[in-house]
Design a protein around this motif. Sequence first.
Motif, PDB file in Angstrom:
ATOM      1  N   SER A 232       0.853  -1.184   0.000  1.00 12.90           N
ATOM      2  CA  SER A 232       0.000   0.000   0.000  1.00 12.90           C
ATOM      3  C   SER A 232       0.888   1.231   0.000  1.00 12.90           C
ATOM      4  CB  SER A 232      -0.910   0.019   1.239  1.00 12.90           C
ATOM      5  OG  SER A 232      -0.177   0.367   2.402  1.00 12.90           O
ATOM      6  N   ASP A 233       0.279   2.400  -0.147  1.00 11.47           N
ATOM      7  CA  ASP A 233       1.107   3.596  -0.049  1.00 11.47           C
ATOM      8  C   ASP A 233       1.544   3.804   1.403  1.00 11.47           C
ATOM      9  OD1 ASP A 233      -0.771   5.323   1.371  1.00 11.47           O
ATOM     10  OD2 ASP A 233      -1.839   5.602  -0.512  1.00 11.47           O
ATOM     11  N   TYR A 234       2.594   4.594   1.554  1.00  9.55           N
ATOM     12  CA  TYR A 234       3.195   4.779   2.873  1.00  9.55           C
ATOM     13  C   TYR A 234       2.225   5.443   3.842  1.00  9.55           C
ATOM     14  CZ  TYR A 234       6.548   6.369   6.422  1.00  9.55           C
ATOM     15  OH  TYR A 234       7.210   6.603   7.596  1.00  9.55           O
ATOM     16  N   GLY A 235       1.376   6.325   3.339  1.00 12.85           N
ATOM     17  CA  GLY A 235       0.400   6.963   4.202  1.00 12.85           C
ATOM     18  C   GLY A 235      -0.530   5.956   4.846  1.00 12.85           C
ATOM     19  N   ALA A 236      -1.035   4.993   4.056  1.00 10.17           N
ATOM     20  CA  ALA A 236      -1.904   3.950   4.607  1.00 10.17           C
ATOM     21  C   ALA A 236      -1.145   3.087   5.610  1.00 10.17           C
ATOM     22  CB  ALA A 236      -2.473   3.097   3.486  1.00 10.17           C
ATOM     23  N   PHE A 237       0.113   2.776   5.314  1.00  9.93           N
ATOM     24  CA  PHE A 237       0.926   1.992   6.248  1.00  9.93           C
ATOM     25  C   PHE A 237       1.023   2.689   7.597  1.00  9.93           C
ATOM     26  CE2 PHE A 237       5.199   1.851   8.145  1.00  9.93           C
ATOM     27  CZ  PHE A 237       5.205   0.538   8.601  1.00  9.93           C
ATOM     28  N   ARG A 238       1.248   3.996   7.589  1.00 10.52           N
ATOM     29  CA  ARG A 238       1.389   4.712   8.853  1.00 10.52           C
ATOM     30  C   ARG A 238       0.103   4.651   9.673  1.00 10.52           C
ATOM     31  NH1 ARG A 238       4.786  10.218   8.543  1.00 10.52           N
ATOM     32  NH2 ARG A 238       2.710  11.047   8.176  1.00 10.52           N
ATOM     33  N   GLN A 251       9.423  -3.367   5.075  1.00 16.08           N
ATOM     34  CA  GLN A 251      10.654  -3.208   4.318  1.00 16.08           C
ATOM     35  C   GLN A 251      11.003  -1.718   4.224  1.00 16.08           C
ATOM     36  OE1 GLN A 251       9.817  -5.312   0.662  1.00 16.08           O
ATOM     37  NE2 GLN A 251      10.060  -7.317   1.627  1.00 16.08           N
ATOM     38  N   PRO A 252      12.250  -1.404   3.862  1.00 11.46           N
ATOM     39  CA  PRO A 252      12.649   0.013   3.832  1.00 11.46           C
ATOM     40  C   PRO A 252      11.761   0.831   2.899  1.00 11.46           C
ATOM     41  CG  PRO A 252      14.576  -1.409   3.676  1.00 11.46           C
ATOM     42  CD  PRO A 252      13.387  -2.308   3.552  1.00 11.46           C
ATOM     43  N   LEU A 253      11.491   2.054   3.306  1.00 12.19           N
ATOM     44  CA  LEU A 253      10.696   2.965   2.483  1.00 12.19           C
ATOM     45  C   LEU A 253      11.558   3.472   1.339  1.00 12.19           C
ATOM     46  CD1 LEU A 253       8.192   4.711   1.944  1.00 12.19           C
ATOM     47  CD2 LEU A 253       9.135   6.393   3.535  1.00 12.19           C
ATOM     48  N   GLY A 254      11.077   3.259   0.129  1.00  9.17           N
ATOM     49  CA  GLY A 254      11.772   3.718  -1.068  1.00  9.17           C
ATOM     50  C   GLY A 254      10.768   4.046  -2.146  1.00  9.17           C
ATOM     51  N   THR A 255      11.227   4.070  -3.382  1.00  6.60           N
ATOM     52  CA  THR A 255      10.349   4.432  -4.496  1.00  6.60           C
ATOM     53  C   THR A 255      10.198   3.296  -5.510  1.00  6.60           C
ATOM     54  OG1 THR A 255      12.220   5.396  -5.713  1.00  6.60           O
ATOM     55  CG2 THR A 255      10.963   6.867  -4.263  1.00  6.60           C
ATOM     56  N   GLY A 256      10.802   2.134  -5.233  1.00  8.80           N
ATOM     57  CA  GLY A 256      10.843   1.047  -6.211  1.00  8.80           C
ATOM     58  C   GLY A 256       9.502   0.423  -6.528  1.00  8.80           C
ATOM     59  N   LEU A 257       8.519   0.526  -5.635  1.00  6.37           N
ATOM     60  CA  LEU A 257       7.213  -0.081  -5.885  1.00  6.37           C
ATOM     61  C   LEU A 257       6.238   0.876  -6.548  1.00  6.37           C
ATOM     62  CD1 LEU A 257       6.637  -2.197  -2.633  1.00  6.37           C
ATOM     63  CD2 LEU A 257       7.622  -2.879  -4.817  1.00  6.37           C
ATOM     64  N   GLY A 258       6.695   2.080  -6.873  1.00  2.77           N
ATOM     65  CA  GLY A 258       5.869   3.002  -7.642  1.00  2.77           C
ATOM     66  C   GLY A 258       4.776   3.671  -6.822  1.00  2.77           C
ATOM     67  N   MET A 306       4.839   0.722  -0.348  1.00  2.00           N
ATOM     68  CA  MET A 306       5.823  -0.072   0.380  1.00  2.00           C
ATOM     69  C   MET A 306       5.189  -1.410   0.729  1.00  2.00           C
ATOM     70  SD  MET A 306       5.960   1.718   4.130  1.00  2.00           S
ATOM     71  CE  MET A 306       7.176   0.532   4.707  1.00  2.00           C
ATOM     72  N   ARG A 307       6.030  -2.394   1.031  1.00  2.48           N
ATOM     73  CA  ARG A 307       5.555  -3.742   1.342  1.00  2.48           C
ATOM     74  C   ARG A 307       5.774  -4.030   2.818  1.00  2.48           C
ATOM     75  NH1 ARG A 307       8.303  -6.341  -2.131  1.00  2.48           N
ATOM     76  NH2 ARG A 307       6.707  -6.810  -3.694  1.00  2.48           N
ATOM     77  N   TYR A 308       4.757  -4.646   3.453  1.00  2.00           N
ATOM     78  CA  TYR A 308       4.865  -5.014   4.854  1.00  2.00           C
ATOM     79  C   TYR A 308       3.995  -6.226   5.130  1.00  2.00           C
ATOM     80  CZ  TYR A 308       0.772  -1.852   4.825  1.00  2.00           C
ATOM     81  OH  TYR A 308      -0.408  -1.215   4.530  1.00  2.00           O
ATOM     82  N   VAL A 309       4.240  -6.874   6.242  1.00  2.00           N
ATOM     83  CA  VAL A 309       3.428  -8.013   6.650  1.00  2.00           C
ATOM     84  C   VAL A 309       2.781  -7.698   7.990  1.00  2.00           C
ATOM     85  CG1 VAL A 309       4.709  -9.785   5.383  1.00  2.00           C
ATOM     86  CG2 VAL A 309       5.422  -9.183   7.702  1.00  2.00           C
TER      87      VAL A 309
END
Length: 390
Positions: A232-238, A251-258, A306-309
């Motif tokens: 999901s986007d980083y905002g939703a993750f937070r 996983q680390p926050l970056g831009t690779g997942l678009g 970003m990806r998370y579990v």
Amino acid sequence: VLESPVGARYVGDMDRMFDTYRDLLPVVQAHLTARFPQQAGDSDFVYRQSVRAKALDALRGLLPAASLSNVGIYGSGQAYEMLLLRMRAHPLPEAGRYAEMMLEELRKVIPSFLQRVDTPSRGGAWSDYLARTRQETEEAVGRLWPEGDGWEPGGAAVRLLDYDPDGEAKVLAAMAFPFTGLGEEELLRRARALSSEGRQALFRAYVGERTNRRHRPGRAFERTDYRFEIVSDYGAFRDLQRHRMLTIEWQPLGTGLGYEVPELVADAGVADQYEASMVRSAELHDAVDPLFPEQAAYAVALGFRMRYVMQLNAREAMHLIELRSGQQGHPAYRAVAQQMHRSIAEVAGHRGIAEAMTFVDHDLYDLERIEAERRAEARRQAAEVRRAPV
């Protein structure tokens, strides 16, 4: 960062990202007022607040992770000790600085609980251990599995990775346990043999008639777990990260997942400006990363994925999914919660557990916050009536 060769660019690009956010806000608000006219009975205040909230939700993906936030924390002395030990071990310097400021404040109220945190032979050794194992694990993973392409085209945003096919029977056995003299193995055998009607009857009795989402069934729902992988986007993750009764790793926050351009932004005719700001964020991240890999995430806009579990039991799943699918929630995390609910029912086959989540909201709304604003307005008016002189 400021004293490095990318310092001036960092400040300039950050300012332009905030400028874009500021400039697009009135445009999106104007589009919303044309698309969703004010309804009879809604005050100007209620309507303006609802429109503004939806516009802010649509554009929040432009804000960089460096945006300042207010955070409140409540915890026990033991929880604070563990938090501070981990913060002191974190590779990001800011985390260590905040750990020292928190320790100074906490020692004014609970000094005896935090004696070991900065003692070199106690808390210092513990933080060193955490930092060392983190670094050595990162190096080992890098050697064993060199990183590949991070984006998976067409991959599901929410994927149920692991669950117990027998989980619903175990929950049924746990429901019955306090009311019998039978052992759990025998109860589980009987739960597996129950007819569909018998299962439904026991679920209905245990869950009861829930008149609001705070009426949650008991601890039998803790008998089975789910592990989800989410992109999901980083905002939703937070927003999802703050839940307590679960395990979350990211996983680390970056831009690779678009990223995605919100539909509302495209409809308002400002998709090009939105995308230009996201590209600026990605390019700034790539410029900072070789010099400051930990700080590079500051440049990443909240709209990047970003990806998370998340691993949680059925009781916490009910709490999270019902809360985060609610009407006034942000569309990004509402979609995650809705997909989690469908996965529990359809992938795990735990339909009884999913059906117990009676306050999951799968509907779509024009102005998500308007009902909340109407209720708030009604409370304000009632308070004014009570204060009025007799």
